[in-house]
Design an enzyme around this catalytic site. Structure first.
Site, PDB file in Angstrom:
ATOM      1  N   PRO A  10      56.590  33.263  37.644  1.00  0.00           N
ATOM      2  CA  PRO A  10      57.640  34.310  37.228  1.00  0.00           C
ATOM      3  C   PRO A  10      57.803  34.193  35.811  1.00  0.00           C
ATOM      4  CG  PRO A  10      58.458  32.421  38.286  1.00  0.00           C
ATOM      5  CD  PRO A  10      57.003  32.356  38.597  1.00  0.00           C
ATOM      6  N   ASN A  11      58.106  35.274  35.096  1.00  0.00           N
ATOM      7  CA  ASN A  11      58.505  35.697  33.681  1.00  0.00           C
ATOM      8  C   ASN A  11      57.208  35.661  32.886  1.00  0.00           C
ATOM      9  OD1 ASN A  11      61.190  35.617  34.218  1.00  0.00           O
ATOM     10  ND2 ASN A  11      61.192  33.679  34.645  1.00  0.00           N
ATOM     11  N   ARG A  18      58.565  37.556  25.418  1.00  0.00           N
ATOM     12  CA  ARG A  18      59.318  36.257  25.837  1.00  0.00           C
ATOM     13  C   ARG A  18      59.435  35.156  24.949  1.00  0.00           C
ATOM     14  NH1 ARG A  18      58.054  32.426  30.992  1.00  0.00           N
ATOM     15  NH2 ARG A  18      59.946  31.413  30.868  1.00  0.00           N
ATOM     16  N   TYR A  23      56.335  30.484  23.444  1.00  0.00           N
ATOM     17  CA  TYR A  23      54.983  31.121  24.119  1.00  0.00           C
ATOM     18  C   TYR A  23      53.984  31.753  23.459  1.00  0.00           C
ATOM     19  CZ  TYR A  23      58.200  29.546  28.173  1.00  0.00           C
ATOM     20  OH  TYR A  23      58.938  28.871  28.928  1.00  0.00           O
ATOM     21  N   ASN A  75      49.913  28.500  36.658  1.00  0.00           N
ATOM     22  CA  ASN A  75      50.819  28.220  35.818  1.00  0.00           C
ATOM     23  C   ASN A  75      51.926  28.990  36.449  1.00  0.00           C
ATOM     24  OD1 ASN A  75      53.169  28.297  34.007  1.00  0.00           O
ATOM     25  ND2 ASN A  75      51.973  29.276  32.150  1.00  0.00           N
ATOM     26  N   ALA A  78      58.479  28.418  36.121  1.00  0.00           N
ATOM     27  CA  ALA A  78      59.805  27.618  36.671  1.00  0.00           C
ATOM     28  C   ALA A  78      59.496  27.175  37.943  1.00  0.00           C
ATOM     29  CB  ALA A  78      61.046  28.355  36.465  1.00  0.00           C
ATOM     30  N   GLU A  99      46.749  22.581  37.077  1.00  0.00           N
ATOM     31  CA  GLU A  99      48.294  23.021  36.356  1.00  0.00           C
ATOM     32  C   GLU A  99      48.163  23.439  34.993  1.00  0.00           C
ATOM     33  OE1 GLU A  99      51.344  20.456  37.241  1.00  0.00           O
ATOM     34  OE2 GLU A  99      52.821  21.679  36.639  1.00  0.00           O
ATOM     35  N   HIS A 101      50.567  24.792  31.530  1.00  0.00           N
ATOM     36  CA  HIS A 101      51.784  25.216  30.774  1.00  0.00           C
ATOM     37  C   HIS A 101      51.618  25.651  29.289  1.00  0.00           C
ATOM     38  CE1 HIS A 101      54.218  24.182  34.111  1.00  0.00           C
ATOM     39  NE2 HIS A 101      53.505  23.292  34.474  1.00  0.00           N
ATOM     40  N   SER A 103      53.588  25.801  27.083  1.00  0.00           N
ATOM     41  CA  SER A 103      54.383  24.856  26.079  1.00  0.00           C
ATOM     42  C   SER A 103      54.079  23.244  26.634  1.00  0.00           C
ATOM     43  CB  SER A 103      55.866  25.084  26.249  1.00  0.00           C
ATOM     44  OG  SER A 103      56.283  25.345  27.446  1.00  0.00           O
ATOM     45  N   ARG A 108      60.451  19.431  25.904  1.00  0.00           N
ATOM     46  CA  ARG A 108      61.375  20.547  26.211  1.00  0.00           C
ATOM     47  C   ARG A 108      62.622  19.900  26.946  1.00  0.00           C
ATOM     48  NH1 ARG A 108      59.156  25.883  28.071  1.00  0.00           N
ATOM     49  NH2 ARG A 108      61.283  26.596  27.214  1.00  0.00           N
TER      50      ARG A 108
HETATM   51  C1  DQA Z   1      55.870  27.354  31.110  1.00  0.00           C
HETATM   52  C2  DQA Z   1      56.963  26.234  31.137  1.00  0.00           C
HETATM   53  C3  DQA Z   1      57.992  26.408  32.236  1.00  0.00           C
HETATM   54  O1  DQA Z   1      59.097  25.402  32.227  1.00  0.00           O
HETATM   55  C4  DQA Z   1      58.787  27.977  32.214  1.00  0.00           C
HETATM   56  O2  DQA Z   1      59.561  27.950  33.280  1.00  0.00           O
HETATM   57  C5  DQA Z   1      57.657  28.785  32.096  1.00  0.00           C
HETATM   58  C6  DQA Z   1      56.721  28.818  31.304  1.00  0.00           C
HETATM   59  C7  DQA Z   1      54.845  27.392  30.213  1.00  0.00           C
HETATM   60  O3  DQA Z   1      53.649  28.008  30.428  1.00  0.00           O
HETATM   61  O4  DQA Z   1      55.142  26.614  29.249  1.00  0.00           O
HETATM   62  O5  DQA Z   1      57.949  30.056  32.885  1.00  0.00           O
HETATM   63  O6  DQA Z   1      55.487  27.318  32.639  1.00  0.00           O
END
Ligand code: DQA
Length: 143
Positions: A10-11, A18, A23, A75, A78, A99, A101, A103, A108
């Site tokens: 998501p997102n 974003r 990011y 990835n 959330a 996995e 990410h 960030s 964080r």
């Molecule tokens: C994320 C880190 C997650 O905490 C966040 O909810 C994301 C992006 C990252 O790629 O840094 O949507 O997965």
């Protein structure tokens, strides 16, 4: 040739717009193209999938099983922090997963420090921006 799937949750469809200070300014499309370029010398076929819906991500993981993918870079956004359902799907399919990410989730908010999917993945790479994707593919090629 290994078949690798990149799954984004998501997102991540909104990358580029974003929170670019966290990011970066690349879109998801830019990142997938960058990953394919970086991995061009590896004997690997890369496909990519993104969804904002937990169930669609789970369905895609089972499709990866049916289509005999060799590895998955995920990835889960959330969902990484609370989706037991995605974790269960990863452990069910028994395809090596890395996995990633963009960030550094440990630097964080506290609610991002824990990932419920890490334990069923081969490992986790975070904090290096878009580089985490080709790094994940590279690791899977060497497994
Ligand atoms: C994320 C880190 C997650 O905490 C966040 O909810 C994301 C992006 C990252 O790629 O840094 O949507 O997965």
């Amino acid at each position: 040739m290994k078949k690798i799937l990149i799954v984004n949750g998501p997102n991540l469809n909104f990358l580029g717009r974003r929170e670019p200070e966290i990011y970066g300014s690349d879109t998801l499309c830019d990142i997938i193209e960058y990953t394919k370029r970086e991995c061009a010398s590896l004997n690997v076929e890369i496909s990519a999938f993104q969804s904002n819906h937990e169930g669609e991500i789970i369905d895609m993981l089972y499709r990866a099983y049916d289509e005999s993918y060799d590895g998955i870079v995920i990835n889960a956004g959330a969902y990484s922090h609370y989706s037991i359902a995605i974790r269960d799907a990863i452990s069910s399919i028994r395809i090596p997963c890395v996995e990633v990410h963009l960030s550094n989730i440990h630097a964080r908010e506290e609610f991002r420090h824990n990932s419920v999917i890490s334990a069923v993945c081969k490992g986790m790479i975070c904090g290096f921006g878009k580089q985490v994707y080709p790094l994940g593919v590279r690791v899977l090629c060497e497994i």
